[in-house]
Design a protein around this motif. Structure first.
Motif, short mmCIF file in Angstrom:
data_model
loop_
_atom_site.label_atom_id
_atom_site.label_comp_id
_atom_site.label_asym_id
_atom_site.label_seq_id
_atom_site.Cartn_x
_atom_site.Cartn_y
_atom_site.Cartn_z
N VAL A 41 14.70 -50.27 31.68
CA VAL A 41 15.19 -49.09 30.94
C VAL A 41 14.15 -48.68 29.90
N ASN A 42 13.67 -47.45 30.01
CA ASN A 42 12.65 -46.94 29.08
C ASN A 42 13.20 -45.91 28.09
N GLY A 43 14.47 -46.05 27.76
CA GLY A 43 15.04 -45.10 26.81
C GLY A 43 16.29 -44.46 27.37
N ALA A 44 16.67 -43.33 26.76
CA ALA A 44 17.94 -42.72 27.15
C ALA A 44 17.87 -41.21 27.14
N LEU A 45 18.67 -40.62 28.03
CA LEU A 45 18.96 -39.19 27.96
C LEU A 45 20.35 -39.12 27.35
N MET A 47 3.43 -53.25 25.31
CA MET A 47 4.62 -52.65 24.67
C MET A 47 5.40 -51.81 25.69
N LYS A 48 6.70 -51.95 25.64
CA LYS A 48 7.54 -51.17 26.53
C LYS A 48 7.54 -49.71 26.07
N SER A 49 7.27 -48.77 27.00
CA SER A 49 7.30 -47.34 26.63
C SER A 49 8.73 -46.88 26.53
N MET A 50 9.04 -46.19 25.44
CA MET A 50 10.41 -45.73 25.21
C MET A 50 10.43 -44.23 24.91
N LEU A 51 11.43 -43.57 25.46
CA LEU A 51 11.64 -42.14 25.19
C LEU A 51 13.13 -41.93 24.90
N VAL A 52 13.40 -41.29 23.79
CA VAL A 52 14.79 -40.92 23.48
C VAL A 52 14.88 -39.40 23.57
N ALA A 53 15.68 -38.92 24.52
CA ALA A 53 15.75 -37.48 24.77
C ALA A 53 17.16 -36.98 24.51
N GLY A 54 17.26 -35.91 23.76
CA GLY A 54 18.57 -35.31 23.47
C GLY A 54 18.79 -34.08 24.33
N ASN A 55 19.88 -34.10 25.08
CA ASN A 55 20.27 -32.93 25.87
C ASN A 55 21.44 -32.26 25.14
N TRP A 56 21.12 -31.15 24.48
CA TRP A 56 22.15 -30.50 23.66
C TRP A 56 23.14 -29.70 24.50
N LYS A 57 22.85 -29.53 25.75
CA LYS A 57 23.71 -28.73 26.66
C LYS A 57 23.98 -27.35 26.03
N MET A 58 25.17 -26.78 26.26
CA MET A 58 25.45 -25.43 25.74
C MET A 58 26.10 -25.56 24.36
N ASN A 59 25.33 -26.14 23.44
CA ASN A 59 25.81 -26.35 22.07
C ASN A 59 24.71 -25.94 21.09
N LYS A 60 25.10 -25.54 19.91
CA LYS A 60 24.23 -25.21 18.78
C LYS A 60 23.64 -23.80 18.89
N ILE A 68 11.91 -44.61 33.19
CA ILE A 68 13.25 -44.48 33.76
C ILE A 68 14.27 -44.57 32.61
N LEU A 69 14.92 -43.45 32.35
CA LEU A 69 15.91 -43.40 31.26
C LEU A 69 17.29 -43.66 31.82
N TYR A 70 18.17 -44.18 30.97
CA TYR A 70 19.59 -44.26 31.33
C TYR A 70 20.31 -43.14 30.59
N GLY A 71 21.28 -42.52 31.26
CA GLY A 71 22.11 -41.52 30.60
C GLY A 71 23.56 -41.69 31.01
N GLY A 72 24.45 -41.54 30.05
CA GLY A 72 25.88 -41.66 30.33
C GLY A 72 26.57 -42.30 29.16
N SER A 73 27.06 -41.45 28.22
CA SER A 73 27.80 -41.93 27.06
C SER A 73 27.03 -42.93 26.20
N VAL A 74 25.72 -42.71 26.09
CA VAL A 74 24.92 -43.56 25.18
C VAL A 74 25.24 -43.14 23.74
N ASN A 75 25.39 -44.13 22.87
CA ASN A 75 25.60 -43.84 21.45
C ASN A 75 24.93 -44.92 20.61
#
Ligand code: PEP
Length: 258
Positions: free
Chosen positions: A228-232, A1-14, A208-215
């Motif tokens: 690709v193992n998920g997204a930042l 199974m491919k390992s997947m991680l979904v990570a949320g970077n909230w930055k300076m919000n909330k 190895i995550l990809y990040g950049g306007s993922v939705n």
């Protein structure tokens, strides 16, 4: 199974109550589900404790967005890895392009942070990627190679699997412009190949995550890319339904590769 991680970077919000409300939405969706993907949120420092209390005894992982590399001392405004560990963090983002650009963090500082985090049993999410002018002048791969070499200096092959890499082309962060499938595929394969040259076979276990306007609309196709193992996720991680939908896509991929 491919390992997947979904990570949320909230930055300076909330603020605290907004953080509680967002994480409650995510947790009520996660409730009673046994997910095959890992799910991580990285709130601002002020919300970590409140989020951690809610996430206790759940599979939701908590991370921070930055740290100092020193243990303690006269570093006004900074937070150490042991403080983050103590607050319940398991991951810390380092080398984000916003920190490289606005706070002048260089590869040497990033490397010190990575080494310090590992010494405190925290997992660095090491961000790297080229700017638009670097891509346009054909420097993408030399930039990535250099960031890997300097950022991962003095890291052993035992330690490398504790590090998550996030490929984040700077021109795709917060711009609504996503790198093409071909660009992501090429960059991730290049990163994996570099890691293998440096660390041997264990490099296959590095996420190895990809990040950049993922939705929610573009993530499934991105997740089908072999390396690709998920997204930042930045912006889309601030909306509960969007973030949940991205996790659902990661689940689809994880299950289809069982
Ligand atoms: C990020 O902050 O790492 C990021 C990728 O942001 P966004 O998803 O908003 O482009």
């Amino acid at each position: 199974m491919k390992s997947m991680l979904v990570a949320g970077n909230w930055k300076m919000n909330k603020n605290i109550s907004e953080s509680i409300s967002l994480v409650s939405e995510i947790l009520s969706w996660m409730n009673n589900k046994t997910l095959k993907s890992k799910v991580l949120v990285c709130p601002p420092f002020t919300s970590i404790t409140s989020v951690q209390k809610l996430a206790e005894k759940t599979s939701l992982l908590i991370g921070a967005q930055n740290c100092h590399y020193e243990e303690k001392g006269a570093y006004t405004g900074e937070i150490s890895p042991s403080m983050l560990k103590n607050a319940g963090c398991e991951f810390v983002i380092v080398g984000h392009s916003e920190r490289r650009t606005y706070f002048l963090e260089n590869d040497d500082i990033i490397n010190k942070k990575i080494l310090s985090l590992l010494a405190h049993n925290l997992k660095p999410i090491f961000c790297l990627g080229e700017t638009l002018s670097e891509r346009n002048s054909g420097m993408t791969y030399s930039v990535i190679e250099n960031q890997i070499l300097l950022g991962l200096k003095n890291i052993s092959s035992e330690q490398i699997t504790q590090i998550v890499i996030a490929y984040e082309p700077v021109w795709a962060i917060g711009t609504g412009v996503t790198a093409s499938i071909e660009q992501i595929d090429e960059a991730h394969s290049f990163i994996r190949q570099n890691l293998t040259e440096l660390f041997g076979k264990v490099a296959n276990d590095v996420l190895i995550l990809y990040g950049g306007s993922v939705n929610s609309q573009n993530c499934l196709e991105i997740f089908t890319i072999p390396e690709v193992n998920g997204a930042l996720v930045g912006g889309a991680s601030l909306i509960g339904s969007e973030f949940i939908s991205i996790i659902e896509s990661a689940e689809t991929i994880a299950k289809s590769t069982q």
